[in-house]
Design an enzyme around this catalytic site. Structure first.
Site, PDB file in Angstrom:
ATOM      1  N   ARG A 125      37.026 -54.782   4.479  1.00 40.48           N
ATOM      2  CA  ARG A 125      35.882 -54.663   5.419  1.00 40.48           C
ATOM      3  C   ARG A 125      36.143 -55.381   6.740  1.00 40.48           C
ATOM      4  NH1 ARG A 125      32.097 -55.402   0.868  1.00 40.48           N
ATOM      5  NH2 ARG A 125      31.656 -53.323   0.100  1.00 40.48           N
ATOM      6  N   LYS A 147      38.595 -49.886  20.722  1.00 37.83           N
ATOM      7  CA  LYS A 147      38.456 -48.523  20.201  1.00 37.83           C
ATOM      8  C   LYS A 147      39.659 -48.250  19.302  1.00 37.83           C
ATOM      9  CE  LYS A 147      35.695 -46.107  23.662  1.00 37.83           C
ATOM     10  NZ  LYS A 147      35.676 -45.051  24.701  1.00 37.83           N
ATOM     11  N   GLU A 189      46.382 -44.294  34.439  1.00 39.03           N
ATOM     12  CA  GLU A 189      45.230 -45.110  34.017  1.00 39.03           C
ATOM     13  C   GLU A 189      45.041 -46.294  34.972  1.00 39.03           C
ATOM     14  OE1 GLU A 189      43.104 -44.416  31.495  1.00 39.03           O
ATOM     15  OE2 GLU A 189      44.185 -42.999  30.222  1.00 39.03           O
ATOM     16  N   LYS A 231      38.675 -53.669  32.980  1.00 36.65           N
ATOM     17  CA  LYS A 231      38.325 -53.153  31.651  1.00 36.65           C
ATOM     18  C   LYS A 231      37.597 -54.227  30.837  1.00 36.65           C
ATOM     19  CE  LYS A 231      39.370 -50.514  27.704  1.00 36.65           C
ATOM     20  NZ  LYS A 231      40.150 -49.487  27.045  1.00 36.65           N
ATOM     21  N   GLU A 241      29.735 -48.349  24.471  1.00 34.22           N
ATOM     22  CA  GLU A 241      29.555 -47.190  25.357  1.00 34.22           C
ATOM     23  C   GLU A 241      28.177 -46.565  25.187  1.00 34.22           C
ATOM     24  OE1 GLU A 241      33.315 -45.026  25.683  1.00 34.22           O
ATOM     25  OE2 GLU A 241      32.177 -43.219  26.107  1.00 34.22           O
ATOM     26  N   ARG A 246      30.629 -48.333  30.024  1.00 29.95           N
ATOM     27  CA  ARG A 246      31.978 -48.085  29.494  1.00 29.95           C
ATOM     28  C   ARG A 246      32.387 -46.625  29.712  1.00 29.95           C
ATOM     29  NH1 ARG A 246      34.968 -50.609  24.202  1.00 29.95           N
ATOM     30  NH2 ARG A 246      36.955 -49.567  24.591  1.00 29.95           N
ATOM     31  N   ASN A 250      36.033 -43.232  31.293  1.00 28.90           N
ATOM     32  CA  ASN A 250      36.447 -41.873  30.938  1.00 28.90           C
ATOM     33  C   ASN A 250      36.668 -40.994  32.159  1.00 28.90           C
ATOM     34  OD1 ASN A 250      36.265 -42.473  28.188  1.00 28.90           O
ATOM     35  ND2 ASN A 250      34.070 -42.020  28.157  1.00 28.90           N
ATOM     36  N   HIS A 253      38.779 -37.863  32.066  1.00 30.41           N
ATOM     37  CA  HIS A 253      39.092 -37.568  30.669  1.00 30.41           C
ATOM     38  C   HIS A 253      38.454 -36.267  30.167  1.00 30.41           C
ATOM     39  CE1 HIS A 253      40.802 -41.546  30.717  1.00 30.41           C
ATOM     40  NE2 HIS A 253      41.158 -41.463  29.457  1.00 30.41           N
ATOM     41  N   HIS A 257      40.932 -33.823  28.846  1.00 31.56           N
ATOM     42  CA  HIS A 257      40.932 -33.497  27.414  1.00 31.56           C
ATOM     43  C   HIS A 257      41.016 -31.976  27.227  1.00 31.56           C
ATOM     44  CE1 HIS A 257      40.063 -34.627  23.234  1.00 31.56           C
ATOM     45  NE2 HIS A 257      39.484 -33.444  23.165  1.00 31.56           N
ATOM     46  N   HIS A 271      49.018 -37.434  27.727  1.00 33.86           N
ATOM     47  CA  HIS A 271      47.624 -37.833  27.941  1.00 33.86           C
ATOM     48  C   HIS A 271      47.396 -38.358  29.363  1.00 33.86           C
ATOM     49  CE1 HIS A 271      43.653 -39.493  27.259  1.00 33.86           C
ATOM     50  NE2 HIS A 271      44.089 -40.676  27.661  1.00 33.86           N
TER      51      HIS A 271
HETATM   52  N1  GLY Z   1      39.874 -45.676  27.021  1.00 35.31           N
HETATM   53  C1  GLY Z   1      38.513 -45.767  27.310  1.00 35.31           C
HETATM   54  C2  GLY Z   1      37.827 -46.935  26.670  1.00 35.31           C
HETATM   55  O1  GLY Z   1      38.483 -47.793  26.120  1.00 35.31           O
HETATM   56  O2  GLY Z   1      36.624 -46.984  26.688  1.00 35.31           O
END
Ligand code: GLY
Length: 372
Positions: A125, A147, A189, A231, A241, A246, A250, A253, A257, A271
């Site tokens: 956990r 993430k 990025e 960031k 997010e 947050r 994107n 993206h 995507h 990417h």
């Molecule tokens: N790569 C986008 C984020 O970490 O929110």
């Protein structure tokens, strides 16, 4: 050297950026190596490339402190982010007797970081992990912010968890062996941070991007540190997010995507390259809506193209129309029912979330870009 705190209540951690960190790993990560010794090896996960490049150095460094590393090595690429590999990895961690107090070390790019982070989120956990990112993209984006995910038949990163690392160690020297194309893909990025929230940084990148791409130490560390500082601030404000903060990360993206999906998530378009082209499209679409001037949109496209990243959709040679690309967007995990929030620009250095975008208008816009 730069130390950037990620200020999350109860789960705060540092991102340390310094040349040579890999060579003195046992020092730099000392608090997270407690409890390990020759009888209890330190779990390291790498792909075959990062294992070949760094395992011997890590082994020697740990041995000098009376520790050994045990390695779980995956194939390079997205194929490692599967249920099958996750099952093997978690079984391996359990067989090693990893406890919730222990830390697992993720040595690689975004794939290794995402996989290890998710494995650690669900093992007992939740056990700890340390990110040792070895690509520019992982250093400025995926290793920070928690993430974690694997891919499934339904799409990329659809199964995952928010699980923050305890430490991120970034050694810019590891980028010396990164292929040019991957370096540029990570640089997309970096440009993203300038475009979304820091006009001065964007201007600095226009003037100094060639030095960053040439891996000049001062320029590279400045670019990495500035990116991560933004960031870290955004993640601290909106970890999950939920507040359109947050989501700014994107930028590029949603368009990107769709392009990745159309090209089969393959080497045809990495990417970061898809994000680069996605940012060009977001800038041009923002100009079409009158949010920014056409001159600013072309300035964004110019900075992206000047760094060797794709900046013209028509040059990709796709055999599809705008409606097909929009169809891919409908399956984006950010889709909300029949609509999709779009990241647009209000200026160079100011992104915003637009929820009133008409997908038919996006398809028409993309038809024009495909033909341009
Ligand atoms: N790569 C986008 C984020 O970490 O929110």
């Amino acid at each position: 050297m730069a130390v950037i705190p990620v200020a999350l209540a109860g789960r705060a951690y540092d991102v340390v950026i310094e040349e040579g960190l890999m060579a003195r790993l046992s020092d730099a990560a000392a608090p997270y190596l407690k409890g390990y010794g020759t009888a209890r090896p330190v779990p390291f996960v790498a792909d075959t490339n990062t294992h070949r490049l760094y395992a011997a150095g890590v082994d020697a460094n740990l041995a000098a402190q009376g520790m050994t590393a045990q390695w779980f090595v995956v194939a390079p690429g997205e194929d490692a982010k599967t249920w099958g590999v996750l099952e093997k990895l978690t079984d391996w961690l359990l067989a090693l007797g990893v406890t919730r107090k222990d830390h697992v070390f993720a040595l690689g790019g975004g794939v290794v970081g995402d996989l290890v982070g998710f494995a650690c989120a669900i093992t007992k956990r939740g056990c700890g992990f340390v990110q040792l990112p070895t690509t520019l993209l992982a250093q400025v984006d995926s290793s920070v912010g928690g993430k974690t995910a694997i891919n499934t038949a339904a799409g990329k990163n659809l199964i995952g968890a928010f699980h923050q690392p305890s430490l991120v160690l970034i050694d810019p020297l590891v980028l010396a062996t990164l292929p040019e194309r991957e370096m540029r893909a990570g640089y997309a990025e970096v440009l993203k941070y300038g475009l979304l929230g820091d006009a001065a940084f964007f201007g600095w990148l226009e003037a100094n991007g060639d030095k960053v791409l040439a891996r000049e130490p001062g320029a590279l560390e400045h670019a990495i540190a500035t990116s991560i500082a933004m960031k870290a601030q955004i993640v601290a404000e909106d970890e999950r997010e939920t507040e359109d903060r947050r989501a700014l990360l994107n930028l590029g993206h949603t368009f990107g995507h769709a392009l990745e999906a159309e090209t089969g998530f393959s080497d045809r378009l990495l990417h970061g390259e898809a994000v680069a082209l996605g940012m060009v499209l977001a800038a041009r679409y923002s100009a079409r809506r009158g949010e920014i001037s056409a001159a600013d949109a072309e300035r964004a496209a110019g900075a992206i193209g000047a760094s060797g990243l794709p900046s013209r959709l028509s040059a990709l040679g796709l055999d599809c129309n705008g409606a097909a690309l929009v169809d891919h967007m409908r399956h984006d995990k950010k889709a909300e029912g029949t609509t999709l929030p779009f990241l647009l620009l209000r200026g160079l250095g100011e992104a915003c979330v637009a929820r009133d975008v008409d997908l038919a208008d996006i398809a028409a816009f993309l038809d024009g870009e495909l033909a341009a």
